[in-house]
Design a protein around this motif. Structure first.
Motif, PDB file in Angstrom:
ATOM      1  N   PRO A  27       0.827  -1.224   0.000  1.00 61.71           N
ATOM      2  CA  PRO A  27       0.000   0.000   0.000  1.00 61.71           C
ATOM      3  C   PRO A  27       0.851   1.258   0.000  1.00 61.71           C
ATOM      4  CG  PRO A  27      -0.841  -1.599   1.578  1.00 61.71           C
ATOM      5  CD  PRO A  27       0.462  -2.149   1.096  1.00 61.71           C
ATOM      6  N   GLY A  28       0.540   2.159  -0.906  1.00 62.63           N
ATOM      7  CA  GLY A  28       1.238   3.436  -0.972  1.00 62.63           C
ATOM      8  C   GLY A  28       2.578   3.403  -1.674  1.00 62.63           C
ATOM      9  N   LEU A  29       3.038   2.209  -2.021  1.00 63.83           N
ATOM     10  CA  LEU A  29       4.352   2.093  -2.666  1.00 63.83           C
ATOM     11  C   LEU A  29       4.252   1.634  -4.116  1.00 63.83           C
ATOM     12  CD1 LEU A  29       6.447   0.470   0.209  1.00 63.83           C
ATOM     13  CD2 LEU A  29       6.329   2.884  -0.442  1.00 63.83           C
ATOM     14  N   GLY A  30       3.090   1.242  -4.545  1.00 59.34           N
ATOM     15  CA  GLY A  30       2.923   0.809  -5.922  1.00 59.34           C
ATOM     16  C   GLY A  30       3.546  -0.550  -6.179  1.00 59.34           C
ATOM     17  N   LEU A  31       3.967  -0.752  -7.415  1.00 62.24           N
ATOM     18  CA  LEU A  31       4.589  -2.008  -7.828  1.00 62.24           C
ATOM     19  C   LEU A  31       6.093  -1.812  -7.867  1.00 62.24           C
ATOM     20  CD1 LEU A  31       2.189  -2.578 -10.830  1.00 62.24           C
ATOM     21  CD2 LEU A  31       2.181  -3.889  -8.723  1.00 62.24           C
ATOM     22  N   ARG A  32       6.806  -2.618  -7.121  1.00 64.35           N
ATOM     23  CA  ARG A  32       8.263  -2.490  -7.105  1.00 64.35           C
ATOM     24  C   ARG A  32       8.883  -3.763  -7.684  1.00 64.35           C
ATOM     25  NH1 ARG A  32       9.890  -1.083  -1.181  1.00 64.35           N
ATOM     26  NH2 ARG A  32       8.186  -2.522  -0.726  1.00 64.35           N
ATOM     27  N   LEU A  33       9.816  -3.560  -8.595  1.00 65.96           N
ATOM     28  CA  LEU A  33      10.418  -4.674  -9.316  1.00 65.96           C
ATOM     29  C   LEU A  33      11.467  -5.367  -8.460  1.00 65.96           C
ATOM     30  CD1 LEU A  33      10.622  -6.167 -12.070  1.00 65.96           C
ATOM     31  CD2 LEU A  33      12.385  -4.495 -12.690  1.00 65.96           C
ATOM     32  N   ILE A  34      11.325  -6.674  -8.329  1.00 64.44           N
ATOM     33  CA  ILE A  34      12.277  -7.457  -7.536  1.00 64.44           C
ATOM     34  C   ILE A  34      13.373  -8.019  -8.448  1.00 64.44           C
ATOM     35  CG2 ILE A  34      12.566  -9.374  -5.933  1.00 64.44           C
ATOM     36  CD1 ILE A  34       9.535  -9.188  -5.355  1.00 64.44           C
ATOM     37  N   TYR A  35      12.960  -8.771  -9.436  1.00 62.01           N
ATOM     38  CA  TYR A  35      13.863  -9.362 -10.433  1.00 62.01           C
ATOM     39  C   TYR A  35      13.125  -9.458 -11.756  1.00 62.01           C
ATOM     40  CZ  TYR A  35      17.873 -11.202  -7.745  1.00 62.01           C
ATOM     41  OH  TYR A  35      19.023 -11.345  -7.009  1.00 62.01           O
ATOM     42  N   PHE A  36      13.890  -9.514 -12.827  1.00 65.94           N
ATOM     43  CA  PHE A  36      13.299  -9.837 -14.114  1.00 65.94           C
ATOM     44  C   PHE A  36      14.240 -10.720 -14.918  1.00 65.94           C
ATOM     45  CE2 PHE A  36      15.521  -6.912 -17.034  1.00 65.94           C
ATOM     46  CZ  PHE A  36      16.090  -6.022 -16.136  1.00 65.94           C
ATOM     47  N   SER A  37      13.691 -11.335 -15.939  1.00 66.86           N
ATOM     48  CA  SER A  37      14.451 -12.263 -16.775  1.00 66.86           C
ATOM     49  C   SER A  37      14.078 -12.015 -18.221  1.00 66.86           C
ATOM     50  CB  SER A  37      14.123 -13.705 -16.392  1.00 66.86           C
ATOM     51  OG  SER A  37      14.650 -14.600 -17.351  1.00 66.86           O
TER      52      SER A  37
ATOM     53  N   ILE B 171      14.519  -3.902  -5.740  1.00 70.64           N
ATOM     54  CA  ILE B 171      14.542  -4.413  -4.352  1.00 70.64           C
ATOM     55  C   ILE B 171      14.850  -5.913  -4.325  1.00 70.64           C
ATOM     56  CG2 ILE B 171      13.063  -2.629  -3.322  1.00 70.64           C
ATOM     57  CD1 ILE B 171      10.715  -4.661  -3.683  1.00 70.64           C
ATOM     58  N   PRO B 172      16.030  -6.334  -4.776  1.00 64.61           N
ATOM     59  CA  PRO B 172      16.328  -7.771  -4.863  1.00 64.61           C
ATOM     60  C   PRO B 172      16.755  -8.421  -3.538  1.00 64.61           C
ATOM     61  CG  PRO B 172      18.180  -6.502  -5.636  1.00 64.61           C
ATOM     62  CD  PRO B 172      17.098  -5.499  -5.287  1.00 64.61           C
ATOM     63  N   GLU B 173      17.063  -7.593  -2.539  1.00 63.29           N
ATOM     64  CA  GLU B 173      17.624  -8.140  -1.299  1.00 63.29           C
ATOM     65  C   GLU B 173      16.652  -9.108  -0.636  1.00 63.29           C
ATOM     66  OE1 GLU B 173      19.355  -4.475  -2.579  1.00 63.29           O
ATOM     67  OE2 GLU B 173      17.307  -4.818  -1.877  1.00 63.29           O
ATOM     68  N   GLY B 174      17.160 -10.279  -0.308  1.00 68.27           N
ATOM     69  CA  GLY B 174      16.349 -11.280   0.368  1.00 68.27           C
ATOM     70  C   GLY B 174      15.622 -12.217  -0.578  1.00 68.27           C
ATOM     71  N   TYR B 175      15.802 -11.988  -1.882  1.00 63.53           N
ATOM     72  CA  TYR B 175      15.126 -12.794  -2.900  1.00 63.53           C
ATOM     73  C   TYR B 175      16.132 -13.352  -3.892  1.00 63.53           C
ATOM     74  CZ  TYR B 175      11.143  -9.947  -1.359  1.00 63.53           C
ATOM     75  OH  TYR B 175      10.189  -9.303  -0.613  1.00 63.53           O
ATOM     76  N   SER B 176      15.767 -14.465  -4.505  1.00 62.84           N
ATOM     77  CA  SER B 176      16.489 -14.967  -5.667  1.00 62.84           C
ATOM     78  C   SER B 176      15.453 -15.500  -6.650  1.00 62.84           C
ATOM     79  CB  SER B 176      17.493 -16.058  -5.281  1.00 62.84           C
ATOM     80  OG  SER B 176      16.818 -17.164  -4.717  1.00 62.84           O
ATOM     81  N   VAL B 177      15.887 -15.786  -7.873  1.00 61.35           N
ATOM     82  CA  VAL B 177      14.959 -16.260  -8.895  1.00 61.35           C
ATOM     83  C   VAL B 177      15.593 -17.395  -9.679  1.00 61.35           C
ATOM     84  CG1 VAL B 177      13.642 -14.111  -9.198  1.00 61.35           C
ATOM     85  CG2 VAL B 177      15.752 -14.483 -10.512  1.00 61.35           C
ATOM     86  N   SER B 178      14.731 -18.090 -10.384  1.00 65.88           N
ATOM     87  CA  SER B 178      15.187 -19.191 -11.231  1.00 65.88           C
ATOM     88  C   SER B 178      14.327 -19.230 -12.476  1.00 65.88           C
ATOM     89  CB  SER B 178      15.071 -20.519 -10.474  1.00 65.88           C
ATOM     90  OG  SER B 178      15.329 -21.607 -11.333  1.00 65.88           O
ATOM     91  N   ARG B 179      14.997 -19.365 -13.630  1.00 68.61           N
ATOM     92  CA  ARG B 179      14.257 -19.532 -14.886  1.00 68.61           C
ATOM     93  C   ARG B 179      14.962 -20.617 -15.708  1.00 68.61           C
ATOM     94  NH1 ARG B 179      12.385 -15.085 -19.306  1.00 68.61           N
ATOM     95  NH2 ARG B 179      10.722 -16.326 -20.252  1.00 68.61           N
TER      96      ARG B 179
END
Lengths: 111, 112
Positions: free
Chosen positions: B39-49, B60-68
């Motif tokens: 709320p109030g921050l909108g959509l924030r991108l974590i990771y993309f591929s 805001i990637p801290e604390g996250y990882s991704v796999s593709r």
């Protein structure tokens, strides 16, 4: 580098007009507009590209002022179905592949 | 119609757990994205591929990882969930950089 949207919230009566602004501090390549209804996923409205013209979708249109680095979304003769949160997503000249979204503008249209 | 599906609508996990959020798209899109919405921050991108096995950090990637591993599937991983990761997570896909992004229905994650 998140774009700034204004106003944060708008309440309208059916048939009234509204303008939502999206301003960037960096040079823009494109601006995307999305609408999210409560409990649903955001849905694409339109894209405005650098050098492009004003676009329209029924009674919703948008403009892109490259010099001012801003875009405006115009909602004309609003309908109840226009209620939701509107987000602009900006693509910067110095980065590709991704959009940076604003914090959103909540629009409520009342009968 | 483009369809983006997410593995769960609601998820409740405990602090320290490893969490997997999965996203699948059926339109052969090159690009896939993970956002969090607060709320109030909108959509924030974590990771993309932008391709299989390719990934880029968002804002805001801290604390996250991704796999593709496959083109149609993009997974978000919380290695050790924390309460400040309680949020709505949205996955999206697009065919090109300036093309429409199609969003999934979202996963509301609560970390206790």
């Amino acid at each position: 580098q998140q774009p700034v949207q204004s106003p944060q919230a708008v309440i309208l009566r059916e048939g009234e007009d509204a303008v939502i602004n999206c301003s960037s501090s960096k040079a823009l390549y494109s601006v995307h507009w999305y609408r999210q209804k409560h409990g649903e996923a955001p849905v694409f409205l339109m894209i405005l590209l650098k050098g492009g013209e004003q676009k329209g979708h029924e009674k919703i249109s948008a403009s892109f002022n490259e010099k001012k680095q801003q875009s405006s979304l115009y909602l004309t003769a609003s309908q109840l179905s226009y209620s939701g949160t509107y987000f602009c997503g900006t693509e910067y000249l110095d980065s590709s592949y991704k959009l940076i979204f604003g914090s959103g503008t909540r629009l409520l249209v009342r009968p | 119609d483009v369809k983006v599906t997410q593995s769960s609508r609601y998820l409740v996990k405990r602090t320290g757990e490893k969490v997997f959020l999965e996203c699948v798209q059926d339109m052969d899109h090159e690009n896939m994205f993970w956002y969090r919405q607060d709320p109030g921050l909108g959509l924030r991108l974590i990771y993309f591929s932008y391709d299989v096995k390719m990934k880029e950090k968002g804002d805001i990637p801290e604390g996250y990882s991704v796999s593709r591993e496959k083109k149609e599937r993009f997974s978000l991983i919380l290695e050790s969930a924390s309460t400040n990761q309680t949020s709505m997570y949205l996955c999206a896909s697009s065919s090109g950089t300036t093309d429409t992004q199609y969003f999934g229905p979202g996963t509301r994650l609560t970390v206790l």
